[in-house]
Design a protein around this motif. Structure first.
Motif, short mmCIF file in Angstrom:
data_model
loop_
_atom_site.label_atom_id
_atom_site.label_comp_id
_atom_site.label_asym_id
_atom_site.label_seq_id
_atom_site.Cartn_x
_atom_site.Cartn_y
_atom_site.Cartn_z
N ARG A 1 5.85 -3.89 2.45
CA ARG A 1 6.79 -4.08 3.56
C ARG A 1 6.46 -5.33 4.36
O ARG A 1 5.31 -5.76 4.39
CB ARG A 1 6.73 -2.88 4.51
CG ARG A 1 7.07 -1.57 3.87
CD ARG A 1 8.54 -1.26 4.01
NE ARG A 1 8.79 0.12 3.63
CZ ARG A 1 8.77 1.12 4.48
NH1 ARG A 1 8.51 0.91 5.75
NH2 ARG A 1 9.02 2.35 4.07
N GLU A 2 7.47 -5.82 5.07
CA GLU A 2 7.30 -7.08 5.80
C GLU A 2 6.22 -7.03 6.87
O GLU A 2 5.45 -7.96 7.03
CB GLU A 2 8.62 -7.50 6.46
CG GLU A 2 9.52 -8.31 5.55
CD GLU A 2 10.79 -7.55 5.24
OE1 GLU A 2 10.98 -6.48 5.84
OE2 GLU A 2 11.57 -8.02 4.40
N HIS B 1 -2.41 -0.44 10.25
CA HIS B 1 -1.03 -0.63 9.82
C HIS B 1 -0.58 0.41 8.81
O HIS B 1 0.47 1.01 8.96
CB HIS B 1 -0.86 -2.03 9.25
CG HIS B 1 -1.10 -3.09 10.26
ND1 HIS B 1 -0.11 -3.53 11.12
CD2 HIS B 1 -2.21 -3.78 10.59
CE1 HIS B 1 -0.61 -4.46 11.93
NE2 HIS B 1 -1.89 -4.63 11.63
N LEU B 2 -1.38 0.61 7.77
CA LEU B 2 -0.94 1.51 6.71
C LEU B 2 -1.10 2.98 7.10
O LEU B 2 -0.18 3.77 6.98
CB LEU B 2 -1.72 1.22 5.42
CG LEU B 2 -1.44 -0.15 4.82
CD1 LEU B 2 -2.40 -0.44 3.69
CD2 LEU B 2 0.00 -0.22 4.32
N ARG C 1 -0.94 -9.38 7.31
CA ARG C 1 -1.86 -10.03 6.38
C ARG C 1 -1.83 -11.55 6.59
O ARG C 1 -2.88 -12.22 6.56
CB ARG C 1 -1.46 -9.67 4.96
CG ARG C 1 -2.47 -10.13 3.94
CD ARG C 1 -2.14 -9.59 2.58
NE ARG C 1 -2.53 -8.19 2.45
CZ ARG C 1 -2.30 -7.47 1.35
NH1 ARG C 1 -1.64 -8.00 0.35
NH2 ARG C 1 -2.69 -6.23 1.29
N ALA C 2 -0.63 -12.09 6.81
CA ALA C 2 -0.49 -13.52 7.01
C ALA C 2 -1.23 -13.96 8.26
O ALA C 2 -1.74 -15.08 8.35
CB ALA C 2 0.98 -13.90 7.11
#
Lengths: 277, 322
Positions: free
Chosen positions: A163-164, A183-184, A170-171
């Motif tokens: 997902r975005e 997040h996850l 991550r970016a």
């Protein structure tokens, strides 16, 4: 959002209310119970009446007090075993889902192999040889029931990590640990709750079966063991054989309906349940 | 196909070995030793116990004992029961028919009833029938098996006196032929129902879900459009395809079946493997325990293997998944 949908799910809400009620009854069992569950008295095998509203057993112990204390043990085992199983399953499934590749393949092979092991017999064997304290039993139930959770968490992580918002994190240079925990995991939590509640119900049944076979902890009041002894004098008294089982049934039902409710709130359109889960 | 079967078989071998290693380790590292337990009630001196331990090979290092066990296992020898001295294998084989009779009748009841309920529910989705079937299947799913057994005994054996409450045969008279068969069937009704309850719930649920999916597919629409009778559409076209979805879980079910059988046999004093396990546990009959657990573990692995292969035969797509 999920909570709002869950609140409209009648059976699920009913189950949640029931669980809260059962939980508080269990928590305050010593003050709620009319008698000491172990206190032997002369009024043996009394049918339900005003002073013993669920009757007494062959040693004159009050059945309702035994059930209240048994409820306590059942719920503690349920929550602790489900917690252990969820933790183990989340770690294995999370690592497999996030890492992918050979790590994923190895971990999943291991999980599949574990699923084939007849877990109840393994617990039976350990309880029979190493002794069956309530801690041993709970840990064993938890340690043998994690594969389903691992599979669910892995699927969740695999679909979430594309997902975005995860890509964005991550970016921005988030570490793997941060990705997983911040997040996850929060996004996978409702799905984990569904399995965890099922595990809790399953743990109650396993502990009860074990106690029923005479392999429970002899130092605690267990619903399964009340039923085991009730089997001996069932011709004379039905109440010790019926009510503890009813209590077990209600606990397991509540956990299952709660799990269904969360599941339906999570996937509103999907009414069909996954096979064999 | 053969390649797929062969690969699955190869994957099962390490698991079967693992079952032996795990069972052996747990039993042989357990605190307390069987000799003390067996002879504690008798007047046996410490030296005599030591002699018995040496005789049984319990003083050898663990890996020597393990190798000895494996070598005997290869010859089909599971050792001798500590308690009644008989060979473990024949004890298991003696008890197997009773357990098979109980399990198979329970499963037969469950699959007939469960599939019928599932089809009935799927045909009228959202109706009262559907609702009732769902309720029954949730109840069956959450009911402790042994408690259901207890309640059935109370109602049908103690209060109504329709069926006997325990055992497999009436011990007081020697019956032969048809009379004996009838007697066994009468004894079988309550335990088989108890054992089958969980599976009835499961099959009703699976059949319903699977039927609903099948019924919404194009070939069903075509079958109806060409004027087939509803009965033919449901039973011949839809059900056959829906049953495919049930095959994969059958392997997992054998494990649950053995657990349910153990508990059910305890409630009804049914003379099967479950009783044997129960007694072996109570008497710490280690060779017997070892034999029973290896047997159970292997049965479950074999059942999963067979289910996977049957799956691959009826549904060719499975073969290419991994």
């Amino acid at each position: 959002m999920i909570w709002r949908r869950f609140r409209r799910h009648k059976a699920g809400m009913g189950a949640l209310v029931a669980l809260v009620l059962l939980g508080s009854l269990a928590a305050f069992a010593p003050s709620v119970a009319p008698y000491d569950p172990r206190a032997i008295s002369r009024s043996t095998l009394r049918a339900p009446c005003a002073s013993h509203f669920l009757g007494t057993d062959n040693l004159g112990r009050d059945v309702s007090s035994q059930i209240l204390h048994g409820l306590r043990v059942a719920l503690v085992v349920a929550v602790a075993a489900a917690a252990i199983s969820t933790l183990a399953g989340t770690v294995v499934g999370g690592v497999a889902g996030l890492a992918g590749g050979p790590v994923d393949a190895v971990l999943m092979r291991f999980t599949d192999g574990f699923m084939v092991i007849p877990s109840f017999f393994l617990i039976l064997l350990v309880a029979a040889t190493y002794g069956s304290s309530i801690v041993t039993v709970t840990v064993m139930i938890g340690m043998t029931s994690w594969p389903t959770t691992a599979r669910v968490v892995r699927m969740q992580f695999i679909s979430l990590k594309e997902r975005e918002f995860v890509m964005a994190a991550r970016a921005q240079g988030a570490s793997t640990a941060r990705l997983m925990l911040c997040h996850l995991l929060p996004n996978a939590l409702p799905a984990i709750t569904v399995v965890a509640a099922l595990r809790a119900g399953g743990a109650v049944l396993q502990e009860a079966s074990l106690s029923f076979l005479g392999l429970g902890d002899a130092n605690v009041v267990s619903l399964g063991r009340i039923l085991m002894s009730a089997l001996q004098y069932m011709q004379l008294a039905w109440w010790p054989a019926v009510f503890p089982g009813l209590a077990l049934f209600v606990i397991v039902l509540a956990f299952n309906l709660f799990s269904d409710g969360v599941n339906d709130a999570l996937n509103p359109r999907v009414t069909r349940k996954a096979c064999g889960s | 196909m053969l390649r797929y079967a062969g690969r699955r078989l190869l994957q099962a071998v390490p698991l079967m070995l693992l079952v032996i290693v795990v069972t052996f380790t747990i039993i042989h590292t357990a605190p307390g030793d069987p000799v003390t337990y067996m002879y504690a009630a008798f007047n046996v001196t410490a030296e005599q116990m030591e002699v018995i331990r040496n005789q049984l090979g319990l003083n050898d290092p663990l890996h020597v004992q393990f190798l000895r066990y494996m070598l005997r296992l290869l010859r089909g020898d599971l050792g001798y029961s500590h308690v009644n001295g008989g060979p473990v294998l024949s004890l298991i084989v003696q008890r197997l028919p009773a357990t098979l009779l109980l399990s198979l009748s329970g499963l037969a009841l469950a699959s007939l009833g469960g599939i019928a309920l599932g089809v009935a529910a799927a045909r009228r989705r959202g109706s009262i029938t559907d609702y009732l079937v769902s309720a029954v299947s949730v109840a069956g799913y959450c009911m402790p098996v042994f408690w259901l057994g207890i309640v059935l005994v109370l109602v049908f054996a103690i209060w109504l006196k329709w069926f006997p409450s325990m055992g497999m045969e009436t011990m007081r008279q020697q019956l032969t032929g048809l009379a004996r068969l009838g007697d066994v069937v009468r004894h079988l009704v309550l335990p088989a129902t108890t054992l089958g309850s969980y599976f009835l719930a499961e099959y009703a649920r699976l059949t319903r879900a699977s039927m609903l999916e099948t019924l919404s597919q194009d070939f069903i629409v075509v079958a109806r459009a060409k004027g087939l009778r509803e009965r033919a559409v449901i039973w011949r076209h839809a059900l056959r395809n829906s049953l495919l979805g049930i095959v994969p879980v059958l392997g997992v079910h054998v494990g649950i079946l053995l657990v349910s059988a153990t508990v059910t046999e305890t409630v009804f004093a049914w003379p099967g493997l479950g009783r044997l396990t129960f007694n072996a546990v109570l008497q710490r009959d280690y060779p017997l325990l070892m034999g029973v657990f290896v047997f159970v573990g292997w049965s479950v692995i074999a059942a999963n293997l067979v289910a996977d292969i049957v799956c691959a035969i009826v549904d060719p797509r499975v073969r290419y998944v991994d």
